[in-house]
Scaffold this active site. Structure first.
Site, mmCIF file in Angstrom:
data_model
loop_
_atom_site.group_PDB
_atom_site.id
_atom_site.type_symbol
_atom_site.label_atom_id
_atom_site.label_comp_id
_atom_site.label_asym_id
_atom_site.label_seq_id
_atom_site.Cartn_x
_atom_site.Cartn_y
_atom_site.Cartn_z
ATOM 1 C CD GLU A 2 3.973 -31.358 -30.624
ATOM 2 O OE1 GLU A 2 3.803 -30.609 -31.016
ATOM 3 O OE2 GLU A 2 4.528 -31.623 -29.364
ATOM 4 C CB THR A 34 -3.714 -36.720 -51.836
ATOM 5 O OG1 THR A 34 -4.431 -37.263 -53.059
ATOM 6 C CG2 THR A 34 -3.369 -35.210 -52.168
ATOM 7 C CE LYS A 38 -6.048 -34.557 -54.890
ATOM 8 N NZ LYS A 38 -4.899 -33.582 -55.801
ATOM 9 C CE1 TYR A 50 -0.186 -31.860 -30.336
ATOM 10 C CE2 TYR A 50 -1.853 -30.977 -28.784
ATOM 11 C CZ TYR A 50 -1.214 -30.782 -29.857
ATOM 12 O OH TYR A 50 -1.069 -29.666 -30.337
#
Ligand code: PLP
Length: 415
Positions: A63, A233, A236, A61
């Site tokens: 954040e 992205t 791709k 984790y």
């Protein structure tokens, strides 16, 4: 540029514990190797990218941002993200990169969240002309929360109608203009969009989800010097893990970062960020630049071979990895074409045809180029298209066998 197989032990562990899922994964690996993968947004990542994705960083984790996390134990997560950001900013010449966006759509959502308020007017390519769902579809948050005005392509040339964009901008005074598309096969003129945005005081958001890999390899113009925010992205043509990225200048960096976390996302996917770093590293090499240029050459060759087969190729060709075409001259529409080609092991999408009836087909050359296919294979692929679609698909079995023979020579992860 064929790559070697992912490590066998990984799959062996899974096979012993969960043969049901192991079979699914094996089936998918075989499906990818066995057919022609021509979906424009797909590619084959390297085994190094897959290794990062399958690493224990998936457990972490994290954040927040490097040096400022809500959780302890983030020293390696911080290192991974700092490396990814450093490589992305260097690769694209951007002052700032956010590599936490979970996907291309999440990147666009965050860009809107950073720059706009609900109800603001946004000018973007209409969905029937090649815009993405996040460019104002009523089925998407974008169409629900913002007032989208669509621009389009010229009926004769199929090229973006800059006069129309400028006229709509002057009339509607949008807060932002989006340039980017899911199917436009030509380069966008970022300088023209910048001038129009400046004239009306709008932000310019480049949604470069498709061409960003070509940009990385120097095979397409870079939107970074022109756009306030570039959304992209990483999966791709760029050949990284499934994910998103946002590039911007220093003045918007904090707004963009806060729009990603905590506004629209929670914990960052640190294994994906490490895999993005690996992909940025790969994309910085001369080999990747050669790959990006090959992808475009292959798309051009395929486009002209498809035209020779009778397809009506949109804009008469391509500048990128994308080819869109109307198969109507062969007596089928896009949906029938997609189904018949799929039956023959050729996988691609349909797309909107701005001025035609029904739908067209859209394909890309990123994956087949990664496999190591070249110009002779592009000509062979176009011939297989013609065979598969003519005569009510009577040749489907023969085409399927030829596709197997062709792909058998170019295994994406080695033998
Ligand atoms: C692919 C694409 C997206 C969305 O990417 P996802 O990762 O599927 O959410 C957004 N905009 C454009 C122009 C795209 O081509």
């Amino acid at each position: 540029m064929p790559v070697t197989a992912p490590p066998a032990e990984e799959t062996d562990v899974l096979r012993r514990q969960d043969p049901e899922i192991a079979d699914v994964l094996l089936g998918e690996a075989r499906r990818q190797a066995d057919g022609l993968q021509l979906i424009a947004g797909e590619n084959f990542t390297s085994p190094a990218v897959l290794a990062a994705l399958g690493s224990p960083l998936a457990n972490k984790y994290a954040e927040g941002y490097p040096g400022n996390r809500y959780h302890g134990g983030c020293e390696y997560a911080d290192a991974a993200e700092r490396i990814a950001v450093r490589r992305a900013t260097a690769l694209f010449g951007a002052a700032h990169a956010n590599v936490q966006a979970h996907s291309g759509s999440s990147a666009v959502l965050a860009a809107y969240a950073a720059l706009l308020k609900p109800g603001d007017t946004v000018l973007a390519m209409g969905l029937g002309h090649g815009g993405h769902l996040t460019h104002g579809s009523p089925a998407n948050f974008s169409g629900r929360w913002f007032d989208f005005v669509p621009y389009g392509v010229d009926a004769e040339t199929g090229l973006v109608d800059h006069e129309q964009v400028a006229a709509l901008a002057r009339h509607h005074r949008p807060k932002a203009i989006v340039c980017g598309s899911v199917s436009y096969p030509r380069h966008l003129d970022h300088a023209v969009f910048r001038a129009i945005a400046d004239e009306v005081g709008a932000y310019l958001i480049a949604d470069a989800a498709h061409p960003i890999g070509l940009v990385a390899g120097g095979a397409a113009p870079n939107p970074v010097p022109y756009a306030d925010v570039v959304c992209a992205t990483t999966h791709k043509v760029l050949r990284g893990p499934r994910g998103g990225m946002i590039l911007c200048g220093e003045e918007l960096a904090e707004r963009i970062d806060r729009a990603v976390f905590p506004f629209t996302q929670g914990g960052a996917q640190m294994h994906t960020i490490a895999a993005k770093a690996v992909a940025f590293g790969e994309a910085s090499t001369p080999a990747f630049s050669a790959y990006a240029h090959q992808v475009v050459t292959h798309a051009r060759v395929l486009a002209s071979a498809l035209e020779a087969e009778g397809f009506a190729v949109t804009t008469g060709g391509t500048d990128t990895h994308l080819v869109t075409a109307d198969p109507a001259p062969l007596g089928v529409d896009g949906r029938t074409a997609r189904a018949r080609l799929a039956a023959a092991g050729i996988v691609l999408d349909t797309c909107a045809l701005p001025y035609g009836d029904g739908r067209g087909i859209r394909l890309g050359t990123a994956a087949v180029t990664t496999q190591g296919m070249g110009i002779p294979e592009m000509a062979r692929i176009a011939a297989l298209f013609g065979l598969a679609l003519r005569d009510d698909g009577a040749e489907a079995a023969r085409v399927r066998a030829e596709v197997r023979e062709l792909t058998g020579g170019f295994p994406p992860y080695g033998r």
